[in-house]
Design an enzyme around this catalytic site. Structure first.
Site, PDB file in Angstrom:
ATOM      1  N   ARG A  93     -13.420   6.317   4.603  1.00 13.50           N
ATOM      2  CA  ARG A  93     -12.063   6.548   4.107  1.00 13.50           C
ATOM      3  C   ARG A  93     -11.976   5.920   2.721  1.00 13.50           C
ATOM      4  O   ARG A  93     -12.898   5.230   2.289  1.00 13.50           O
ATOM      5  CB  ARG A  93     -10.972   6.026   5.067  1.00 13.50           C
ATOM      6  CG  ARG A  93     -11.262   4.819   5.871  1.00 13.50           C
ATOM      7  CD  ARG A  93     -11.427   3.548   5.093  1.00 13.50           C
ATOM      8  NE  ARG A  93     -10.322   3.336   4.166  1.00 13.50           N
ATOM      9  CZ  ARG A  93     -10.375   2.581   3.100  1.00 13.50           C
ATOM     10  NH1 ARG A  93     -11.486   1.942   2.764  1.00 13.50           N
ATOM     11  NH2 ARG A  93      -9.334   2.435   2.295  1.00 13.50           N
ATOM     12  N   GLY A  94     -10.842   6.165   2.057  1.00 16.61           N
ATOM     13  CA  GLY A  94     -10.720   5.759   0.661  1.00 16.61           C
ATOM     14  C   GLY A  94     -11.085   6.973  -0.192  1.00 16.61           C
ATOM     15  O   GLY A  94     -12.141   7.589   0.026  1.00 16.61           O
ATOM     16  N   ALA A  95     -10.196   7.309  -1.135  1.00 18.61           N
ATOM     17  CA  ALA A  95     -10.335   8.577  -1.860  1.00 18.61           C
ATOM     18  C   ALA A  95     -11.730   8.819  -2.459  1.00 18.61           C
ATOM     19  O   ALA A  95     -12.335   9.873  -2.205  1.00 18.61           O
ATOM     20  CB  ALA A  95      -9.246   8.670  -2.927  1.00 18.61           C
TER      21      ALA A  95
ATOM     22  N   ARG B 108      -8.937  16.185   5.480  1.00 17.13           N
ATOM     23  CA  ARG B 108      -7.742  15.371   5.170  1.00 17.13           C
ATOM     24  C   ARG B 108      -7.032  16.005   3.971  1.00 17.13           C
ATOM     25  O   ARG B 108      -7.698  16.540   3.079  1.00 17.13           O
ATOM     26  CB  ARG B 108      -8.111  13.906   4.848  1.00 17.13           C
ATOM     27  CG  ARG B 108      -8.639  13.133   6.053  1.00 17.13           C
ATOM     28  CD  ARG B 108      -8.771  11.651   5.754  1.00 17.13           C
ATOM     29  NE  ARG B 108      -7.505  10.946   5.799  1.00 17.13           N
ATOM     30  CZ  ARG B 108      -7.353   9.655   5.451  1.00 17.13           C
ATOM     31  NH1 ARG B 108      -8.393   8.958   5.011  1.00 17.13           N
ATOM     32  NH2 ARG B 108      -6.185   9.078   5.536  1.00 17.13           N
TER      33      ARG B 108
ATOM     34  N   GLN C 280      -6.160  -1.442   7.031  1.00 19.51           N
ATOM     35  CA  GLN C 280      -7.285  -1.460   6.073  1.00 19.51           C
ATOM     36  C   GLN C 280      -7.297  -2.767   5.285  1.00 19.51           C
ATOM     37  O   GLN C 280      -8.339  -3.217   4.835  1.00 19.51           O
ATOM     38  CB  GLN C 280      -7.183  -0.275   5.099  1.00 19.51           C
ATOM     39  CG  GLN C 280      -7.432   1.082   5.704  1.00 19.51           C
ATOM     40  CD  GLN C 280      -6.155   1.755   6.168  1.00 19.51           C
ATOM     41  OE1 GLN C 280      -5.189   1.075   6.509  1.00 19.51           O
ATOM     42  NE2 GLN C 280      -6.142   3.074   6.208  1.00 19.51           N
TER      43      GLN C 280
ATOM     44  N   ASP D 177      -4.571   7.824  -4.147  1.00 18.23           N
ATOM     45  CA  ASP D 177      -5.194   8.989  -3.503  1.00 18.23           C
ATOM     46  C   ASP D 177      -4.980  10.267  -4.304  1.00 18.23           C
ATOM     47  O   ASP D 177      -5.772  11.197  -4.228  1.00 18.23           O
ATOM     48  CB  ASP D 177      -4.662   9.162  -2.081  1.00 18.23           C
ATOM     49  CG  ASP D 177      -5.214   8.054  -1.213  1.00 18.23           C
ATOM     50  OD1 ASP D 177      -4.595   6.967  -1.175  1.00 18.23           O
ATOM     51  OD2 ASP D 177      -6.281   8.239  -0.609  1.00 18.23           O
TER      52      ASP D 177
ATOM     53  N   ASN E 135      -0.341   6.893  -2.580  1.00 17.23           N
ATOM     54  CA  ASN E 135      -1.300   5.885  -2.095  1.00 17.23           C
ATOM     55  C   ASN E 135      -0.856   5.501  -0.685  1.00 17.23           C
ATOM     56  O   ASN E 135       0.175   5.981  -0.185  1.00 17.23           O
ATOM     57  CB  ASN E 135      -1.345   4.674  -3.034  1.00 17.23           C
ATOM     58  CG  ASN E 135      -2.496   3.730  -2.699  1.00 17.23           C
ATOM     59  OD1 ASN E 135      -3.627   4.171  -2.515  1.00 17.23           O
ATOM     60  ND2 ASN E 135      -2.218   2.446  -2.567  1.00 17.23           N
ATOM     61  N   LYS E 136      -1.612   4.625  -0.075  1.00 16.02           N
ATOM     62  CA  LYS E 136      -1.356   4.233   1.309  1.00 16.02           C
ATOM     63  C   LYS E 136       0.109   3.887   1.553  1.00 16.02           C
ATOM     64  O   LYS E 136       0.752   3.245   0.726  1.00 16.02           O
ATOM     65  CB  LYS E 136      -2.258   3.037   1.637  1.00 16.02           C
ATOM     66  CG  LYS E 136      -2.163   2.480   3.032  1.00 16.02           C
ATOM     67  CD  LYS E 136      -2.331   3.504   4.113  1.00 16.02           C
ATOM     68  CE  LYS E 136      -3.619   4.286   4.016  1.00 16.02           C
ATOM     69  NZ  LYS E 136      -3.641   5.474   4.911  1.00 16.02           N
TER      70      LYS E 136
HETATM   71  O1  MRU Z   1      -6.170   6.354   4.742  1.00 17.67           O
HETATM   72  P1  MRU Z   1      -7.141   5.725   3.790  1.00 17.67           P
HETATM   73  O2  MRU Z   1      -7.716   4.455   4.300  1.00 17.67           O
HETATM   74  O3  MRU Z   1      -8.200   6.710   3.337  1.00 17.67           O
HETATM   75  O4  MRU Z   1      -6.269   5.367   2.519  1.00 17.67           O
HETATM   76  C1  MRU Z   1      -6.902   4.765   1.419  1.00 17.67           C
HETATM   77  C2  MRU Z   1      -5.983   4.409   0.316  1.00 17.67           C
HETATM   78  O5  MRU Z   1      -4.801   4.674   0.341  1.00 17.67           O
HETATM   79  C3  MRU Z   1      -6.624   3.780  -0.898  1.00 17.67           C
HETATM   80  O6  MRU Z   1      -5.736   2.903  -1.520  1.00 17.67           O
HETATM   81  C4  MRU Z   1      -6.999   4.876  -1.898  1.00 17.67           C
HETATM   82  O7  MRU Z   1      -7.743   5.879  -1.271  1.00 17.67           O
HETATM   83  C5  MRU Z   1      -7.759   4.339  -3.046  1.00 17.67           C
HETATM   84  S1  MRU Z   1      -9.406   3.859  -2.635  1.00 17.67           S
HETATM   85  C6  MRU Z   1     -10.155   3.368  -4.055  1.00 17.67           C
END
Ligand code: MRU
Length: 349
Positions: A49-51, A92, A199, A240, A250-251
């Protein structure tokens, strides 16, 4: 910048070793991914996970598709690949890096269509490797630019995990923190727990502790208290998807933090690799927001924490309006308002 710490993705030249981020911090377990299906499931389930990491994984997934695609003629090869690419894109909806990486892979195939299919397969693999390698370079540069905004003794609050685990290496929001630490500066980080999937507590706290950085874990609802005490000099978060006008997904919880930061006069920085900036999305209203399984909210601590049958709303992301953002830290420099034209200039330069 430190080259140590847990990596979420390790490429062995033919297969992808993936760290199961769902098991952290209790267990460190890597498994080999060799198929499109495995990549789709790993993205969907948050194993990766993470963009940026999602984009890299998808690029390798595309290569797996190319590897097994029919090589009788280009039309059959492309039809098979396009189907698999669309399938990966359905894993996603919010992080634009997924679509960005797949589009880049598709473009590579289409511009090589005159070549023998064995040669296209080789180029596809190289393209996935390039996306992986470039992400590391991008993060390092974000670190260098971000460092110019910090000073010795700084207090930083971050949300979710925009760290090494979410990228090829270094992270985005964490890159300036790692650099400051390496310089010998004292940096105090507050990591939001980041409910519902945690996270912040499971990943960010872990990787910063492993790097020897002073990190204090707080529940999401403690951020205002911590800011009110004057302990936070800057908020740095990842993203994201950044729309053309600077609105940023973002999250979930990032929007609230931006409002708090504004109230307390604290700079609010978004660490944004340019592949996460989507000029095709006009404003935050156009960003699709993923809603996830209600179980993430009703089950914590490994047991039910809400009554059976309760209604749940579980958006995985929110959108911070551009007006709440002080600046974007990109690999091409720091972008200040007016965002619409400054983002366009940086992307097109
Ligand atoms: O649902 P996730 O864990 O994929 O969400 C991740 C985030 O929101 C991060 O802040 C974002 O992807 C940036 S990662 C460098």
């Amino acid at each position: 910048m430190s080259k140590t710490g847990l990596l979420s993705l390790i490429w062995d030249g033919e297969n992808l070793e993936m760290l199961d981020q769902r098991l952290l911090p209790s267990e460190i377990k890597y498994s080999k991914k060799t198929t499109v299906q495995e990549i789709w499931e790993s993205i969907r389930s948050l194993e990766v996970r993470g963009a940026p990491a999602i984009g890299i994984a998808a690029a390798y997934g595309f290569y797996f598709a190319a590897r097994e695609a029919p090589d009788t003629d280009f039309e059959s090869f492309w039809k098979y690949l396009k189907e698999k690419s669309d399938y990966l894109a359905s894993s996603r909806p919010t992080a634009v890096n997924l679509f960005w990486a797949l589009e880049r892979m598709e473009k590579k195939v289409l511009e090589s269509k005159h070549l023998p299919i064995s040669e296209i397969k080789r180029l596809v693999k190289e393209e996935a490797e390039a996306i992986h390698r470039e992400d590391e370079e991008i993060c390092r540069k974000i670190g260098e630019y971000g460092l110019t905004l910090l000073r010795d003794g700084v207090g930083i609050l971050t949300h979710c995990n925009a760290g090494q685990l979410a990228t090829a290496r270094y992270g985005t929001a964490t890159a300036p923190i790692y650099l400051a630490h390496e310089k010998g500066w004292k940096v105090r980080v507050f990591a939001d727990e980041t409910r519902p999937v945690n996270q912040g507590s499971r990943l960010t706290a872990l990787e910063l502790m492993q790097a020897g950085i002073d990190v204090t874990l707080i529940c999401d609802n403690m951020a205002a208290m911590v800011m009110s005490k004057g302990w936070v000099d800057a908020v740095i978060v990842g993203c994201d998807r950044v729309a053309a006008n600077g609105d940023t997904a973002n999250k979930i919880g990032t929007l609230g933090l931006s409002i708090l930061a504004k109230y307390y006069g604290i700079p609010f920085y978004v660490a944004a690799p340019t592949p996460t900036i989507d000029l095709g999305t006009k404003t935050g209203k156009d960003i699709p927001i993923e809603e996830r399984n209600p179980n993430e909210v009703t089950c914590s601590f490994g047991r039910k924490t809400a009554p059976e049958g309760v209604k749940v709303y579980n958006p995985a992301f929110d959108v911070t309006p551009a007006e709440n953002i002080t600046a974007f830290i990109t690999e091409k420099g720091i972008i200040y308002p007016p965002f619409e034209e400054n983002i366009r200039d940086v992307i097109n330069c």
